[in-house]
Design a protein around this motif. Structure first.
Motif, mmCIF file in Angstrom:
data_model
loop_
_atom_site.group_PDB
_atom_site.id
_atom_site.type_symbol
_atom_site.label_atom_id
_atom_site.label_comp_id
_atom_site.label_asym_id
_atom_site.label_seq_id
_atom_site.Cartn_x
_atom_site.Cartn_y
_atom_site.Cartn_z
ATOM 1 N N LEU A 315 0.833 -1.207 0.000
ATOM 2 C CA LEU A 315 0.000 0.000 0.000
ATOM 3 C C LEU A 315 0.865 1.255 0.000
ATOM 4 O O LEU A 315 0.574 2.224 -0.715
ATOM 5 N N VAL A 316 1.918 1.245 0.803
ATOM 6 C CA VAL A 316 2.832 2.389 0.823
ATOM 7 C C VAL A 316 3.504 2.551 -0.534
ATOM 8 O O VAL A 316 3.638 3.668 -1.055
ATOM 9 N N ALA A 317 3.914 1.431 -1.138
ATOM 10 C CA ALA A 317 4.570 1.494 -2.443
ATOM 11 C C ALA A 317 3.645 2.090 -3.499
ATOM 12 O O ALA A 317 4.068 2.904 -4.324
ATOM 13 N N LEU A 318 2.375 1.698 -3.467
ATOM 14 C CA LEU A 318 1.409 2.283 -4.402
ATOM 15 C C LEU A 318 1.327 3.794 -4.223
ATOM 16 O O LEU A 318 1.232 4.553 -5.196
ATOM 17 N N ASN A 319 1.371 4.229 -2.966
ATOM 18 C CA ASN A 319 1.307 5.663 -2.683
ATOM 19 C C ASN A 319 2.592 6.390 -3.055
ATOM 20 O O ASN A 319 2.574 7.571 -3.404
ATOM 21 N N GLU A 320 3.709 5.678 -2.994
ATOM 22 C CA GLU A 320 5.011 6.299 -3.227
ATOM 23 C C GLU A 320 5.444 6.244 -4.697
ATOM 24 O O GLU A 320 6.390 6.923 -5.076
ATOM 25 N N MET A 321 4.755 5.470 -5.511
ATOM 26 C CA MET A 321 5.245 5.196 -6.863
ATOM 27 C C MET A 321 5.485 6.465 -7.677
ATOM 28 O O MET A 321 6.426 6.542 -8.475
ATOM 29 N N GLY A 322 4.675 7.476 -7.439
ATOM 30 C CA GLY A 322 4.855 8.704 -8.209
ATOM 31 C C GLY A 322 6.142 9.437 -7.938
ATOM 32 O O GLY A 322 6.617 10.211 -8.773
ATOM 33 N N ARG A 323 6.761 9.189 -6.764
ATOM 34 C CA ARG A 323 7.982 9.911 -6.437
ATOM 35 C C ARG A 323 9.214 9.014 -6.323
ATOM 36 O O ARG A 323 10.327 9.501 -6.120
ATOM 37 N N CYS A 324 9.003 7.694 -6.454
ATOM 38 C CA CYS A 324 10.123 6.773 -6.269
ATOM 39 C C CYS A 324 11.035 6.714 -7.493
ATOM 40 O O CYS A 324 12.187 6.331 -7.392
ATOM 41 N N ARG A 325 10.486 7.016 -8.667
ATOM 42 C CA ARG A 325 11.280 6.881 -9.887
ATOM 43 C C ARG A 325 11.907 8.224 -10.265
ATOM 44 O O ARG A 325 11.298 9.274 -10.045
#
Length: 325
Positions: A315-325
């Motif tokens: 769930l955190v990864a889904l929320n973070e995906m926009g800024r992780c890359r």
């Protein structure tokens, strides 16, 4: 380590199980790299082996080790959420937060300081407790970064009592302290899975006064997980959300290894499906607490906690995906 977003370097993922068998090698969570093995960390799984705040059966200080061992079989793709969390973000095992087992107040301060340090370096934390006392310092650290947050609290118990034996910091009091300290958005507070006897009706009255809504385990059974998840999402909205999971929200048949078991709880399937219904929520921190391995059988509770932690990371990864890359 400060995260470096926007770089071309892909995240370092788990150990390859086709090269090193799952039962071999160090037991980091899901066989992920350690914090010191990567240049950045977007999501950090961290243990807090502290259980001095318990009121009944101790032993949750041993949970981080047990849950890591039980997580060896986790795999990198989550079909229920359609995400590969370890590819979407750099997820790491940040080890354990060391704190004194002799002074609850001092331990709370130490946990807050070390959690804040990890968050200041850019990581969102998914924490393996420890008893539920640890939620208070974690919420302090989260609120410093995000302001007052919505809270989704899965538990057999309210954990909004005032004191035990005159002690304000215990595993039954963290969310009353959090409301008093202004850490929580009182328009979006929910307990899920509560059940069992209380000290009196005033417990529910005081809990409502603090701003909490309650979805009992019987409500989940009657209404179903989809309706419950939808109602929770409506209450949370776009607010930054902290998710706290006491493993005793599960029925003792699904989680016998806990300090204060109560009959009539959720199944592990119900809990996981409600969590998956939160996909897209602004999850800014989470914990799984109150696993007591000494009371477990065949690692039932540790396996359940490992899967809950995996869903929270996803769930955190889904929320973070926009800024992780």
């Amino acid at each position: 380590m400060v995260p470096v977003h926007g770089t071309a370097r892909p995240p370092l993922g788990p150990v390859d199980s086709s090269v090193v068998p799952r039962f071999a090698g160090p037991a980091t969570f899901a066989r992920l790299p350690r914090l010191d093995q990567v240049p950045r960390a977007d999501v950090a799984v961290v243990g807090v082996p502290f259980d001095t705040g318990v009121s009944y059966r101790p032993g949750a200080r041993f949970a981080p080790t047990a849950v890591r061992e039980a997580s060896r079989l986790l795999r990198p793709y989550h079909p229920g959420l359609d995400v590969s969390p370890f590819e979407a973000c750099q997820v790491v095992d940040a080890g354990d937060i060391a704190c004194t087992p002799y002074d609850i107040g001092a331990a709370v301060a130490e946990i807050e300081l070390q959690a804040s340090g990890l968050m200041d370096a850019g990581a969102t934390l998914v924490t393996i407790g420890g008893d539920h006392t640890v939620a208070l310092p974690l919420l302090r650290a989260v609120a410093l970064r995000h302001g007052p947050v919505a809270l989704l609290h899965f538990d057999a118990h309210l954990d909004t009592w005032d004191t035990y034996f005159g002690e304000p910091y215990t595993h039954g009091t963290p969310f009353r302290r959090a409301v008093e300290e202004g850490l929580l958005d009182t328009e979006a507070l929910s307990h899920v899975g509560t059940r069992g006897p209380l000290y009196g009706k005033r417990d529910l009255d005081e809990d409502r006064r603090l701003g909490f809504g309650v979805v009992t385990s019987a409500d989940v059974m009657r209404r179903g997980v989809d309706e419950v998840a939808h109602a929770l999402r409506e209450r949370i909205g776009d607010r930054p959300l902290y998710v706290s999971v006491d493993i005793d929200v599960l029925d003792p048949a699904h989680a016998p290894g806990t300090g204060t078991p109560e009959a009539g709880g959720l199944t592990s399937r119900e809990l996981l499906e409600i969590l998956r219904g939160l996909a897209g929520a602004n999850v800014v921190g989470a914990d799984v607490v109150e696993v007591a391995p000494a009371y477990d059988h065949a690692d039932i509770t540790s396996v359940a906690a490992a899967h809950v932690a995996y869903d929270l990371v996803s769930l955190v990864a889904l929320n973070e995906m926009g800024r992780c890359r």
